[in-house]
Design a protein around this motif. Structure first.
Motif, PDB file in Angstrom:
ATOM      1  N   UNK A 132      -3.296  27.804   3.277  1.00  0.00           N
ATOM      2  CA  UNK A 132      -2.883  26.940   2.359  1.00  0.00           C
ATOM      3  C   UNK A 132      -1.869  26.034   3.044  1.00  0.00           C
ATOM      4  N   UNK A 133      -1.499  24.916   2.072  1.00  0.00           N
ATOM      5  CA  UNK A 133      -0.611  23.781   2.584  1.00  0.00           C
ATOM      6  C   UNK A 133       0.926  24.364   2.500  1.00  0.00           C
ATOM      7  N   UNK A 134       1.410  25.459   1.874  1.00  0.00           N
ATOM      8  CA  UNK A 134       2.772  25.739   1.977  1.00  0.00           C
ATOM      9  C   UNK A 134       3.286  25.724   3.637  1.00  0.00           C
ATOM     10  N   UNK A 135       2.553  26.230   4.413  1.00  0.00           N
ATOM     11  CA  UNK A 135       3.047  26.248   5.760  1.00  0.00           C
ATOM     12  C   UNK A 135       3.356  25.156   6.437  1.00  0.00           C
ATOM     13  N   UNK A 136       2.438  23.868   5.927  1.00  0.00           N
ATOM     14  CA  UNK A 136       2.867  22.584   6.798  1.00  0.00           C
ATOM     15  C   UNK A 136       3.845  21.635   6.265  1.00  0.00           C
ATOM     16  N   UNK A 137       4.776  22.405   5.287  1.00  0.00           N
ATOM     17  CA  UNK A 137       5.768  21.602   4.790  1.00  0.00           C
ATOM     18  C   UNK A 137       7.055  21.715   5.496  1.00  0.00           C
ATOM     19  N   UNK A 138       6.737  21.635   6.997  1.00  0.00           N
ATOM     20  CA  UNK A 138       8.067  21.651   7.687  1.00  0.00           C
ATOM     21  C   UNK A 138       7.855  20.795   8.786  1.00  0.00           C
ATOM     22  N   UNK A 139       8.946  20.560   9.689  1.00  0.00           N
ATOM     23  CA  UNK A 139       8.824  19.480  10.783  1.00  0.00           C
ATOM     24  C   UNK A 139       7.510  19.706  11.467  1.00  0.00           C
TER      25      UNK A 139
ATOM     26  N   UNK B  84       7.160  36.230   7.761  1.00  0.00           N
ATOM     27  CA  UNK B  84       7.689  35.135   8.885  1.00  0.00           C
ATOM     28  C   UNK B  84       8.669  34.276   8.317  1.00  0.00           C
ATOM     29  N   UNK B  85       9.579  33.848   9.198  1.00  0.00           N
ATOM     30  CA  UNK B  85      10.441  32.891   8.693  1.00  0.00           C
ATOM     31  C   UNK B  85       9.796  31.470   8.513  1.00  0.00           C
ATOM     32  N   UNK B  86      10.281  30.732   7.567  1.00  0.00           N
ATOM     33  CA  UNK B  86       9.492  29.329   7.130  1.00  0.00           C
ATOM     34  C   UNK B  86       9.397  28.509   8.663  1.00  0.00           C
ATOM     35  N   UNK B  87       8.445  27.992   8.791  1.00  0.00           N
ATOM     36  CA  UNK B  87       8.216  27.059   9.946  1.00  0.00           C
ATOM     37  C   UNK B  87       7.996  27.519  11.267  1.00  0.00           C
ATOM     38  N   UNK B  88       7.453  28.995  11.261  1.00  0.00           N
ATOM     39  CA  UNK B  88       7.256  29.671  12.520  1.00  0.00           C
ATOM     40  C   UNK B  88       5.670  29.963  12.700  1.00  0.00           C
TER      41      UNK B  88
ATOM     42  N   UNK C 227       4.256  13.334   6.746  1.00  0.00           N
ATOM     43  CA  UNK C 227       4.482  14.311   5.225  1.00  0.00           C
ATOM     44  C   UNK C 227       5.769  14.936   5.254  1.00  0.00           C
ATOM     45  N   UNK C 228       6.189  15.143   3.786  1.00  0.00           N
ATOM     46  CA  UNK C 228       7.652  15.691   3.625  1.00  0.00           C
ATOM     47  C   UNK C 228       7.822  17.073   3.882  1.00  0.00           C
TER      48      UNK C 228
ATOM     49  N   UNK D  80       0.930  -1.285   0.064  1.00  0.00           N
ATOM     50  CA  UNK D  80       0.125   0.089   0.055  1.00  0.00           C
ATOM     51  C   UNK D  80       0.998   1.384   0.087  1.00  0.00           C
ATOM     52  N   UNK D  81       0.322   2.102  -0.448  1.00  0.00           N
ATOM     53  CA  UNK D  81       1.213   3.518  -0.632  1.00  0.00           C
ATOM     54  C   UNK D  81       0.303   4.760   0.365  1.00  0.00           C
ATOM     55  N   UNK D  82       1.293   5.091   1.353  1.00  0.00           N
ATOM     56  CA  UNK D  82       0.887   6.414   2.061  1.00  0.00           C
ATOM     57  C   UNK D  82       1.077   7.490   1.248  1.00  0.00           C
ATOM     58  N   UNK D  83      -0.169   8.200   0.675  1.00  0.00           N
ATOM     59  CA  UNK D  83       0.028   9.112  -0.104  1.00  0.00           C
ATOM     60  C   UNK D  83      -0.151  10.475   0.794  1.00  0.00           C
ATOM     61  N   UNK D  84       1.221  10.712   0.975  1.00  0.00           N
ATOM     62  CA  UNK D  84       1.491  12.138   1.996  1.00  0.00           C
ATOM     63  C   UNK D  84       2.227  13.188   1.446  1.00  0.00           C
ATOM     64  N   UNK D  85       2.442  13.132   0.235  1.00  0.00           N
ATOM     65  CA  UNK D  85       3.410  14.125  -0.260  1.00  0.00           C
ATOM     66  C   UNK D  85       3.134  15.707  -0.379  1.00  0.00           C
ATOM     67  N   UNK D  86       1.787  15.725  -0.457  1.00  0.00           N
ATOM     68  CA  UNK D  86       1.349  17.346  -0.411  1.00  0.00           C
ATOM     69  C   UNK D  86       0.802  17.914   0.991  1.00  0.00           C
ATOM     70  N   UNK D  87      -0.042  16.974   1.325  1.00  0.00           N
ATOM     71  CA  UNK D  87      -1.114  17.791   2.188  1.00  0.00           C
ATOM     72  C   UNK D  87      -1.225  17.016   3.489  1.00  0.00           C
ATOM     73  N   UNK D  88      -0.626  15.774   3.987  1.00  0.00           N
ATOM     74  CA  UNK D  88      -1.053  15.138   5.117  1.00  0.00           C
ATOM     75  C   UNK D  88      -0.924  15.622   6.197  1.00  0.00           C
ATOM     76  N   UNK D  89       0.194  16.600   6.560  1.00  0.00           N
ATOM     77  CA  UNK D  89       0.454  17.126   7.860  1.00  0.00           C
ATOM     78  C   UNK D  89      -0.698  17.946   8.180  1.00  0.00           C
ATOM     79  N   UNK D  90      -1.236  18.636   7.238  1.00  0.00           N
ATOM     80  CA  UNK D  90      -2.092  19.620   7.472  1.00  0.00           C
ATOM     81  C   UNK D  90      -3.698  19.207   7.665  1.00  0.00           C
ATOM     82  N   UNK D  91      -3.641  18.137   6.850  1.00  0.00           N
ATOM     83  CA  UNK D  91      -4.990  17.140   6.617  1.00  0.00           C
ATOM     84  C   UNK D  91      -5.266  16.565   8.121  1.00  0.00           C
ATOM     85  N   UNK D  92      -3.943  15.902   8.556  1.00  0.00           N
ATOM     86  CA  UNK D  92      -4.252  15.323   9.957  1.00  0.00           C
ATOM     87  C   UNK D  92      -4.441  16.512  11.076  1.00  0.00           C
TER      88      UNK D  92
END
Ligand code: SF4
Length: 695
Positions: free
Chosen positions: A310-317, A226-230, A680-681, A143-155
């Protein structure tokens, strides 16, 4: 709509209503003009309120993409080394028989060694995961965990609001304060932007929060870079101000939220000065934003206030926590009480999709295959296999995706796909970077050539896509390709015979009037105007869950918090710049990067850098630079630009590697580390250094 208009006796023109398949929240209704079997024009459907007759530049040129000279029109078999792009045309019979001969013994011996890899090349439920999922379930493939775009924000949303739900986009028109958070709406959500513009004309204040001074930021009243990831730190400091000034809707908090006392204590740990230090902005900016937002609280007559996230802000740790923190804000001021208040990240959870009926997980027949995260495909393909990982991946079937270009940590992804012992089949329209690494490329139809049905993540209408033209060349719909492959492999099940129109009906079952879809091409979901005015969130408690018992039960923090980046800006002398990689305006992920007229607008791969950071490195506008970190080096042209703030650079993407200098793109620099929530990435959690390119 399928109207037929005679133009002259030999030529018949008609229009066919479809839906845009691309990874964009707007999911426009398309009207394709067909003359003598040829699609001559694709326009926005004026009868669809969410589309309003307007398409973006990219899809306005859809006929150019559909009839592109580089379309893959026959099955192709590799004749050169992996990645060389050397192929010969073969018949469908030969291709299917040879693919079946390779896959059958793997499926018999170790089905989990077969990995499907797909994402949002089309957002359609039918050409996405319908027959494909049934086929792979019958095989017992990984199975594939389809995480590459939005799963951090979605969860993050799901743990807070109960799902990917929010306010209805059309009501942003009536908002008085719109915070556009992590979204370059002009480029990536054009139709939301029309609502925001109308609100602005009606007197609304627009505030943009984004590390980059985007085209959208240019048009807002204020921009907070702001700085990314803050983002979570900023959200918590806003809460701090709402608490200390008592800009709160106490009734809403009491009746419709869970964990307010705990969140209040957490927020009080974030005075504006602390957050300002983390975010790289001033405390005054935070105080002013909080004052504007607090003034919109229930009963003050200044609101409603709405947040478009939008999803840009959730592409960080800390992407999951950041989404949770922002998603808490509307409840503090009771914004959900009004239809033009609240927030919207994604509406996709509001669609009653019958996924089980489409994908038939029961075909696994009790097997529980392992799940591989698509965001770490590089590591997965290079894994030798062991008791924990399971068998080495021996075959990958890619459809609706271009992982060699879009997955992080490219060097490993390329090395994985270059394995001579890996058997790779790619269903595609074009010879993408991934197709170049295939053993067989199978020609897939575009949206103008097949049936599909769509939900959306930016509005709440179900959309039907009718085929406008016959398949071009020997292209086949994904569904048909998987039916054919199953037949050649001797994989049988009656559900594989469902035709595409039947699958379109299955996607929503009796939840949506299919006759209405056939007649108009769209059907609005029956959702109240202000769905959370009285709570009733789809969480276990029915409340907005500031504290999540579900997260706490997994040993995680039940409250949202600021989770620093893996690669914190300013923490490394070797790599002192933070890099984000937002999409170039005329590309959509990696789609359209091969459409010549759009690529001509973009010119070439660019790195935006501010004047001070450029000067410190002797970099002038237009010079070639090397962008590098411990993972790799990427060469491109510098654009010295006020769009970049000090300390942050922007590697605009996503170029196909083959169109970049040295055959690389910006993902040479991104990492495979995953987010706090959602696996997510972390594309935007990336430190680099930039230097003049001596080559
Ligand atoms: S990409 Fe987005 S804005 Fe463009 S046509 Fe498709 S749905 Fe509409």
């Amino acid at each position: 709509m399928e109207s037929t208009i005679a133009i002259h006796p030999e030529s018949v023109s008609h229009k066919v209503v479809g839906a845009c398949p691309h990874d964009c929240p707007d999911t426009c209704s398309l009207v394709t003009t067909v003359e003598n079997g040829v699609a001559t024009r694709v326009q926005g459907n004026a009868a669809h309120p969410q589309t309003g007759g307007v398409l973006c530049t990219k899809v306005s040129r859809y006929t150019e993409r559909t009839y592109h000279a580089d379309r893959v029109l026959t099955p192709l078999r590799r004749v050169g080394p992996k990645g060389s792009g050397q192929f010969e045309p073969v018949s469908w019979d030969i291709a299917l028989n040879e693919i079946a001969a390779r896959l059958k013994p793997i499926a018999a011996r170790a089905p989990e060694a077969i990995l499907p890899y797909s994402y949002a090349g089309t957002m359609g439920f039918v050409q996405g995961e319908s027959i494909a999922a049934r086929f792979f379930n019958l095989l017992g493939a990984s199975l594939l965990d389809r995480t590459i775009c939005s799963s951090a924000g979605a969860e993050g949303l799901t743990y807070t609001l109960g799902g990917k739900v929010g306010m209805k986009v059309e009501f942003f028109t009536e908002s008085k304060l719109i915070i556009i958070w992590g979204s370059n709406a002009i480029a990536s959500s054009l139709h939301f932007w029309r609502h925001a513009q109308e609100a602005k004309r009606n007197g609304a204040k627009l505030i943009c929060i984004d590390p980059r001074r985007t085209e959208t930021a240019d048009k807002c009243h204020e921009h907070i870079a702001l700085r990314p990831g803050t983002d979570a730190a900023l959200a918590l400091a806003l809460m701090h101000e709402l608490v200390v000034h008592d800009w709160l809707d106490h009734d809403y908090l009491r009746e419709h939220t869970l964990g307010w006392e705990q969140l209040r204590e957490r927020a009080l740990q974030w005075p504006p000065e602390r957050a300002a230090e983390v975010c790289g902005i001033t405390a005054l900016q935070i105080r002013n934003l909080a004052r504007d937002y607090g003034a919109c609280r229930t009963g003050q007559g200044n609101g409603p206030a709405a947040i478009r996230l939008n999803y840009g802000m959730q592409r960080v740790r800390g992407g999951g926590n950041a989404t949770r923190a922002v998603a808490c804000l509307p409840a503090l001021i009771g914004a959900w009480r009004e239809r033009a208040g609240g927030m919207l990240l994604s509406s996709s959870g509001m669609f009653p999709v019958q996924r089980a009926a489409l994908q038939k997980p029961e075909l696994l027949n009790g097997r529980r295959p392992r799940t591989i995260n698509m965001s770490t495909i590089g590591d997965a393909l290079l894994h030798p296999g062991d008791a924990t990982f399971g068998p080495r991946v021996e075959a990958v079937i890619v459809y609706n995706s271009n992982p060699v270009a879009v997955a992080p940590d490219s060097a490993k992804v390329v090395k994985g796909f270059a394995r001579e012992d890996l058997f790779t089949v790619v269903l595609e329209h074009f010879m993408t970077d991934t197709a170049d690494h295939a053993d067989y490329v199978l020609p897939a139809t575009t949206q103008l050539e097949h049936w599909d049905v769509h939900g959306t993540y930016g509005h709440t209408d179900v959309m039907l896509n009718r085929p406008a033209i016959a398949p071009i060349g020997q292209a086949r719909p994904n569904t048909q390709i998987f039916r054919d492959l199953a037949q050649r492999m001797g994989v049988q099940h009656p559900s594989l015979s469902d035709d595409d129109e039947t699958l379109c009906r299955t996607a929503f079952g009796d939840q949506v009037d299919f006759a209405q879809l056939l007649e108009h091409g769209f059907a609005a979901l029956p959702i109240p105007d202000a769905p959370y005015a009285k709570g009733a969130f789809p969480t276990p408690s029915g409340r907005c869950e500031f504290f999540s018992a579900r997260l706490a039960s997994q040993g995680m923090d039940g409250l949202p918090d600021h989770v620093p980046n893996y690669e914190v800006a300013g923490s490394s002398s070797a790599y002192p710049l933070a890099m984000i990689s937002p999409p170039a305006r005329n590309f959509l992920n990696s789609s359209f990067a091969n459409v010549t007229s759009l690529r001509d607008i973009e010119g070439e791969p660019l790195l935006e850098i501010c004047a001070a950071d450029a000067a410190a490195r002797g970099i002038a506008d237009g010079t070639m630079v090397r962008v590098f970190n411990q993972r790799g080096t990427y060469r491109c042209r510098a654009r010295v630009s006020p769009r970049a703030r000090p300390g942050v650079v922007h590697g605009l993407g996503i170029w196909w590697r083959k169109f970049g200098v040295d055959g690389r793109n910006v993902n040479e620099l991104t990492s495979q580390r995953l987010t706090d929530i959602g696996r997510a990435p972390t594309f935007y959690d990336c430190l680099v250094e930039v230097a003049l390119d001596a080559a």
